[in-house]
Design an enzyme around this catalytic site. Sequence first.
Site, short mmCIF file in Angstrom:
data_model
loop_
_atom_site.label_atom_id
_atom_site.label_comp_id
_atom_site.label_asym_id
_atom_site.label_seq_id
_atom_site.Cartn_x
_atom_site.Cartn_y
_atom_site.Cartn_z
N LYS A 114 4.51 -14.43 3.92
CA LYS A 114 4.68 -15.23 2.70
C LYS A 114 6.17 -15.25 2.39
O LYS A 114 6.60 -15.02 1.24
CB LYS A 114 3.86 -14.59 1.55
CG LYS A 114 3.79 -15.43 0.27
CD LYS A 114 2.94 -16.67 0.41
CE LYS A 114 3.00 -17.52 -0.86
NZ LYS A 114 2.27 -18.79 -0.74
N ASP B 253 -5.43 -6.74 5.68
CA ASP B 253 -6.66 -6.21 5.11
C ASP B 253 -7.58 -7.37 4.72
O ASP B 253 -8.78 -7.39 5.06
CB ASP B 253 -6.31 -5.36 3.87
CG ASP B 253 -7.44 -4.46 3.44
OD1 ASP B 253 -8.49 -4.46 4.11
OD2 ASP B 253 -7.28 -3.75 2.43
N TYR C 168 0.84 -1.20 0.00
CA TYR C 168 0.00 0.00 0.00
C TYR C 168 0.87 1.26 0.00
O TYR C 168 0.45 2.31 0.46
CB TYR C 168 -0.92 0.01 1.24
CG TYR C 168 -2.04 -1.01 1.17
CD1 TYR C 168 -1.81 -2.30 0.73
CD2 TYR C 168 -3.33 -0.68 1.56
CE1 TYR C 168 -2.83 -3.23 0.68
CE2 TYR C 168 -4.35 -1.60 1.51
CZ TYR C 168 -4.10 -2.89 1.06
OH TYR C 168 -5.11 -3.81 1.01
N ASP D 76 -1.34 -18.34 3.04
CA ASP D 76 -2.36 -19.18 2.38
C ASP D 76 -2.84 -20.29 3.31
O ASP D 76 -4.05 -20.54 3.43
CB ASP D 76 -1.85 -19.74 1.04
CG ASP D 76 -0.37 -20.06 1.03
OD1 ASP D 76 0.33 -19.67 1.98
OD2 ASP D 76 0.10 -20.70 0.09
#
Length: 335
Positions: free
Chosen positions: A171, A228, A123, A204
Amino acid sequence: MVRVTYIPGDGIGPSIIEAAKRIIDASGAKIEWVEAHAGESAMHAHGNPLPDATLASIEDTRVALKGPCTTPVGLGFRSVNVALRQELDLYANVRPALAFAGVPCLYPGLDLVVIRENTEGLYSNMEHWIGNRDAAIGIGVNTRSSMERICRYAFEYARAHSRKKVTAVHKANILKKLSGLFLEEARNTAQKYPDVGFEDRIIDATAMQLVRMPFQFDVIVTTNLFGDILSDLTAGLVGGLGLAPGANLGERAAIFEAVHGSAPDIAGKDIANPGAVILAGIMMLRHLGMFPEADRVETALRHVLREGVAVTRDLNPDTGVGTHAMTEAILAEMG
Ligand code: NAD
């Protein structure tokens, strides 16, 4: 009197903010409300979705209750929400997912918190077209200092709220540097808080585990985009966006709002659930040290939710109760 900025926002924003203000006032909280504007409505009225006067008001009062602001998808002006968080360095986004008695949901009794880094990652507002819009680049930026402070915030939060475990979600198997830096700082920070449990998980697998076995989680700390997405997912586990509040916290200011957006599909119909922004108001009252007032609002809201009658149709499709009637029921319960 404590001065608090309020921002009605767009879509369902003005109606739910009005509801929350009335309820907060009825709690006995001594608040002087200062109006400010942001979002699409501010764009139309002032030619700027985030007028300087709005930022100045929040910097002055240091606390705001904010309605959702519309952000055009794919084009148009930059997100007001992201801009506010970055301009005021509101680095910690705290989003509790709490199942309330009486509210139909996937996991009754669930109580977890997502803590999201709120100013960096993908972002960072650095996006570029290549060629004639043949390709697009979005740059993610995570700084070590910001990764360290959000992890420290999560562990401090866990301690202060008697939470048992912090799960750092990342991740780093693929984004070895961008997400790896976050994981490195999470592990370093965990060593300083031996009294709080710690684990790290890949995003995930976390999404799947949250849907199947959410009770294994307590405090989740993660970077901006993952937080988010995950916080909407966790809202879905406990009855939907209508009861999901959030706090945006920094050293200079704090903004309290619902997790949900401006819901243009239901704006103007008197069917929006005011619960999420009322819960954000409860978080705000506690932030201001107004604990009895916060308890008063929470007790009344919990009662109305438990009864399940004077609630909006996202919570009980059989009621036909609107925003206004649900607000009146909470006010009546507060006496
Ligand atoms: P949304 O959260 O506004 O709505 C998603 C769905 O949930 C809709 O079906 C809506 O009707 C429903 N919903 C949301 N809040 C509800 C409530 N209080 N009561 C009952 N139902 C409710 O998401 P969206 O439609 O993807 O986004 C609309 C706009 O809001 C977009 O411009 C988006 O950028 C913006 N947005 C703003 C914020 C914010 O200001 N913090 C957050 C998220 C989205």
